[in-house]
Design a protein around this motif. Structure first.
Motif, PDB file in Angstrom:
ATOM      1  N   CYS A 161       0.847  -1.193   0.000  1.00  0.00           N
ATOM      2  CA  CYS A 161       0.000   0.000   0.000  1.00  0.00           C
ATOM      3  C   CYS A 161       0.883   1.244   0.000  1.00  0.00           C
ATOM      4  CB  CYS A 161      -0.918   0.000   1.220  1.00  0.00           C
ATOM      5  SG  CYS A 161      -2.146   1.324   1.206  1.00  0.00           S
ATOM      6  N   ASP A 162       0.771   2.031  -1.073  1.00  0.00           N
ATOM      7  CA  ASP A 162       1.550   3.261  -1.215  1.00  0.00           C
ATOM      8  C   ASP A 162       0.766   4.190  -2.131  1.00  0.00           C
ATOM      9  OD1 ASP A 162       3.471   5.272  -2.029  1.00  0.00           O
ATOM     10  OD2 ASP A 162       5.045   3.931  -1.305  1.00  0.00           O
ATOM     11  N   ASP A 163       0.623   5.450  -1.737  1.00  0.00           N
ATOM     12  CA  ASP A 163      -0.163   6.376  -2.549  1.00  0.00           C
ATOM     13  C   ASP A 163       0.582   6.824  -3.804  1.00  0.00           C
ATOM     14  OD1 ASP A 163       1.549   7.787  -0.661  1.00  0.00           O
ATOM     15  OD2 ASP A 163       0.638   9.625  -1.415  1.00  0.00           O
ATOM     16  N   PRO A 213      -3.242   1.674  -3.987  1.00  0.00           N
ATOM     17  CA  PRO A 213      -2.807   3.071  -3.924  1.00  0.00           C
ATOM     18  C   PRO A 213      -3.521   3.861  -2.823  1.00  0.00           C
ATOM     19  CG  PRO A 213      -4.344   2.782  -5.724  1.00  0.00           C
ATOM     20  CD  PRO A 213      -4.136   1.422  -5.128  1.00  0.00           C
ATOM     21  N   TYR A 214      -4.509   3.219  -2.182  1.00  0.00           N
ATOM     22  CA  TYR A 214      -5.265   3.891  -1.130  1.00  0.00           C
ATOM     23  C   TYR A 214      -5.358   2.992   0.105  1.00  0.00           C
ATOM     24  CZ  TYR A 214      -6.777   6.626  -5.156  1.00  0.00           C
ATOM     25  OH  TYR A 214      -6.800   7.384  -6.292  1.00  0.00           O
ATOM     26  N   MET A 257       0.579   8.707   3.976  1.00  0.00           N
ATOM     27  CA  MET A 257      -0.451   8.588   2.948  1.00  0.00           C
ATOM     28  C   MET A 257      -1.634   9.467   3.331  1.00  0.00           C
ATOM     29  SD  MET A 257      -0.511   4.496   2.039  1.00  0.00           S
ATOM     30  CE  MET A 257      -0.788   3.953   3.743  1.00  0.00           C
TER      31      MET A 257
END
Length: 252
Positions: free
Chosen positions: A9-11, A40-41, A63
């Motif tokens: 998980c990474d924006d 992405p969220y 994030m």
């Protein structure tokens, strides 16, 4: 060949594919495979883990909507020791490392050194995964044998003629043996006798002060007395065990 379920998980959406490729290569380096879901969220990952369990979740710390530290706490509170999901943080904010300690992450990967740090973390995870397979111990209680997973044992307490084993998953298990017998059986696996009436699993130790040892298991905290005469010895043994368990956070 072992296969593992991974979430990232990474924006920063364009980086997700690069991270996924690097993680897949790290597992392949050790003759293992993995399936990877990318998010992405944070909210989307939060929704997904309601129905799906991952072996490792890689979280960016900074994030929008929900940061990785808050999400990590949510994951820990949701599972509460029922599953073995590990959390690994990804960030260049090395000053945030100490904010993650209560979440008990497996490691911390710097974005600028992702591949090298990732190799270290995956190697550590696989070594622990192999060890978990042989973590059951048989404890003799009178004429019976009690089989338990050592990873689930938080601490053991002696009350009069009986001993009580406190675990992550069950009510205390009552057995009849001696603390000396238990100490001899469990000391090789990271258990420390902190007092004549208590033996603790070092993996749950959060703090050792002059009078008490503080244990943290999920969202539960336990305060147990420590022997003043053995305090220095206990601290040295704890640090030795932490070092033996490998280094979770390495910065060059």
């Amino acid at each position: 060949m072992n296969s593992f379920k991974i979430a990232i998980c990474d924006d920063d959406a364009p980086m997700l594919a690069l991270y996924a490729g690097a993680i897949e290569n790290c597992f392949a380096k050790y003759d293992s495979t993995c399936s990877i879901d990318s998010f992405p969220y944070a909210k989307k990952l939060q929704e997904t883990i309601a129905d799906k369990v991952y072996d490792i979740i890689f979280l960016d710390i900074e994030m929008p909507e929900m940061d990785g530290i808050s999400l990590g706490r949510y994951i820990r509170n949701k599972y509460r020791g029922d599953v073995d999901t590990e959390i690994v943080y990804i960030s260049n904010r090395e000053d945030k490392v100490f904010d993650t300690f209560d979440i008990r992450p497996l490691g911390f990967i710097r974005k600028r050194n992702f591949v090298n740090d990732c190799i270290h973390v995956i190697r550590l995870y696989l070594s622990q995964h192999a060890y978990k397979k042989s973590e059951f111990v048989e404890i003799k209680s009178g004429s019976s044998i009690v089989k338990m997973n050592m990873r689930d044992i938080i601490y053991l307490e002696c009350l009069k003629d009986y001993q009580y084993i406190y675990t992550l998953k069950e009510a205390p298990v009552k057995i009849k043996t001696t603390m000396t017998t238990l100490e001899e059986l469990l000391s090789a696996y990271g258990f420390i006798r902190i007092h004549k009436g208590y033996i603790v699993n070092y993996k749950f130790i959060q703090a050792i002060d002059k009078r008490n040892v503080i244990l943290l298991a999920g969202n539960k905290e336990y305060t147990l007395p420590v022997s003043g005469a053995k305090l220095t010895e206990i601290r040295k043994l704890y640090l030795k065990l932490m070092h033996k368990d490998d280094v979770l956070f390495t910065f060059e």
